[in-house]
Design a protein around this motif. Structure first.
Motif, PDB file in Angstrom:
ATOM      1  N   UNK A  64       0.866  -1.187   0.000  1.00 58.72           N
ATOM      2  CA  UNK A  64       0.000   0.000   0.000  1.00 58.72           C
ATOM      3  C   UNK A  64       0.896   1.227   0.000  1.00 58.72           C
ATOM      4  N   UNK A  65       0.498   2.232  -0.761  1.00 62.96           N
ATOM      5  CA  UNK A  65       1.290   3.445  -0.852  1.00 62.96           C
ATOM      6  C   UNK A  65       0.360   4.598  -1.193  1.00 62.96           C
ATOM      7  N   UNK A  66       0.838   5.801  -0.939  1.00 66.92           N
ATOM      8  CA  UNK A  66      -0.011   6.984  -1.098  1.00 66.92           C
ATOM      9  C   UNK A  66       0.555   7.937  -2.142  1.00 66.92           C
ATOM     10  N   UNK A  67      -0.343   8.518  -2.919  1.00 68.11           N
ATOM     11  CA  UNK A  67      -0.011   9.573  -3.873  1.00 68.11           C
ATOM     12  C   UNK A  67      -1.090  10.641  -3.785  1.00 68.11           C
ATOM     13  N   UNK A  68      -0.762  11.845  -4.216  1.00 69.54           N
ATOM     14  CA  UNK A  68      -1.728  12.947  -4.190  1.00 69.54           C
ATOM     15  C   UNK A  68      -2.852  12.697  -5.197  1.00 69.54           C
ATOM     16  N   UNK A  69      -4.063  12.988  -4.777  1.00 70.09           N
ATOM     17  CA  UNK A  69      -5.230  12.842  -5.651  1.00 70.09           C
ATOM     18  C   UNK A  69      -5.062  13.651  -6.931  1.00 70.09           C
ATOM     19  N   UNK A  93       6.975   4.065 -19.291  1.00 66.23           N
ATOM     20  CA  UNK A  93       7.951   5.154 -19.436  1.00 66.23           C
ATOM     21  C   UNK A  93       7.735   6.274 -18.419  1.00 66.23           C
ATOM     22  N   UNK A  94       6.658   6.203 -17.644  1.00 65.18           N
ATOM     23  CA  UNK A  94       6.394   7.231 -16.625  1.00 65.18           C
ATOM     24  C   UNK A  94       6.660   6.731 -15.206  1.00 65.18           C
ATOM     25  N   UNK A  95       7.310   5.576 -15.076  1.00 64.89           N
ATOM     26  CA  UNK A  95       7.552   5.012 -13.744  1.00 64.89           C
ATOM     27  C   UNK A  95       8.427   5.901 -12.858  1.00 64.89           C
ATOM     28  N   UNK A  96       9.465   6.501 -13.394  1.00 63.15           N
ATOM     29  CA  UNK A  96      10.304   7.378 -12.569  1.00 63.15           C
ATOM     30  C   UNK A  96       9.481   8.536 -12.009  1.00 63.15           C
ATOM     31  N   UNK A  97       8.694   9.153 -12.870  1.00 64.19           N
ATOM     32  CA  UNK A  97       7.814  10.248 -12.437  1.00 64.19           C
ATOM     33  C   UNK A  97       6.828   9.763 -11.377  1.00 64.19           C
ATOM     34  N   UNK A  98       6.198   8.616 -11.616  1.00 67.92           N
ATOM     35  CA  UNK A  98       5.228   8.044 -10.682  1.00 67.92           C
ATOM     36  C   UNK A  98       5.888   7.804  -9.328  1.00 67.92           C
ATOM     37  N   UNK A  99       7.056   7.179  -9.338  1.00 65.62           N
ATOM     38  CA  UNK A  99       7.764   6.887  -8.086  1.00 65.62           C
ATOM     39  C   UNK A  99       8.089   8.149  -7.295  1.00 65.62           C
ATOM     40  N   UNK A 100       8.389   9.233  -7.984  1.00 63.92           N
ATOM     41  CA  UNK A 100       8.697  10.488  -7.307  1.00 63.92           C
ATOM     42  C   UNK A 100       7.475  11.081  -6.607  1.00 63.92           C
ATOM     43  N   UNK A 101       6.287  10.640  -6.997  1.00 57.47           N
ATOM     44  CA  UNK A 101       5.048  11.154  -6.406  1.00 57.47           C
ATOM     45  C   UNK A 101       4.602  10.372  -5.173  1.00 57.47           C
ATOM     46  N   UNK A 102       5.264   9.261  -4.872  1.00 61.21           N
ATOM     47  CA  UNK A 102       4.871   8.454  -3.715  1.00 61.21           C
ATOM     48  C   UNK A 102       5.159   9.241  -2.440  1.00 61.21           C
ATOM     49  N   UNK A 103       4.155   9.324  -1.585  1.00 61.03           N
ATOM     50  CA  UNK A 103       4.264  10.034  -0.307  1.00 61.03           C
ATOM     51  C   UNK A 103       4.646   9.013   0.765  1.00 61.03           C
ATOM     52  N   UNK A 104       5.790   9.210   1.406  1.00 58.28           N
ATOM     53  CA  UNK A 104       6.227   8.273   2.430  1.00 58.28           C
ATOM     54  C   UNK A 104       6.784   7.010   1.808  1.00 58.28           C
TER      55      UNK A 104
END
Length: 137
Positions: A64-69, A93-104
């Motif tokens: 489980x992980x959190x990202x901004x709505x 191709x957007x995984x790096x960007x997605x990972x940077x958005x993970x909160x905590x």
């Protein structure tokens, strides 16, 4: 928003190697990353698929992980089967960007072990990350 991702042993080890901060890049034959919207669906995949799959090491971890709505609003929700089987499709191709958005950090909220699970399973070559990858795992 909290999202969930069922993973097998080898993907789990890659996540663990990042101190539970990012998901590994997709492999060449994986065009999308598909986190799911609820724990029930993630547990169904982990139990029904990962515990019976050699490539998953016969174990399913539910993360489980959190990202901004606001960030997640750009991705379409797909229902695949039952009403509760909802997932987002993130282009590889957007995984790096997605990972940077993970909160905590990425949390493990449940684990399912299949009958064939062994602690000393080895990572198949197909799951090893290329040395050209932008992130160390």
């Amino acid at each position: 928003m909290y999202l969930y991702r069922p993973v097998g042993l080898f993907e789990y080890r890659l996540i663990e190697n990042t101190d539970f901060q990012v998901f590994p890049p997709r492999l060449y034959w994986q065009p999308i990353f598909y986190p799911v919207l609820n724990q029930k669906y993630a547990e169904k995949i982990a139990l029904d698929w990962n515990t019976k799959d050699q490539a998953s090491g016969y174990i399913g971890y539910v993360t489980r992980f959190e990202l901004a709505d606001e960030y997640l609003a750009q991705f379409e929700i797909h229902t695949v089967g039952d009403d509760f089987c909802q997932e987002m499709w993130i282009p590889a191709e957007r995984m790096n960007e997605f990972n940077q958005q993970i909160i905590g950090k990425i949390d493990v909220v449940n684990i399912f072990k299949g009958e064939a699970f062994t602690e000393n399973a080895e990572l198949p070559e197909i799951f090893k990350v290329s040395p050209n990858s932008s992130k160390e795992y």
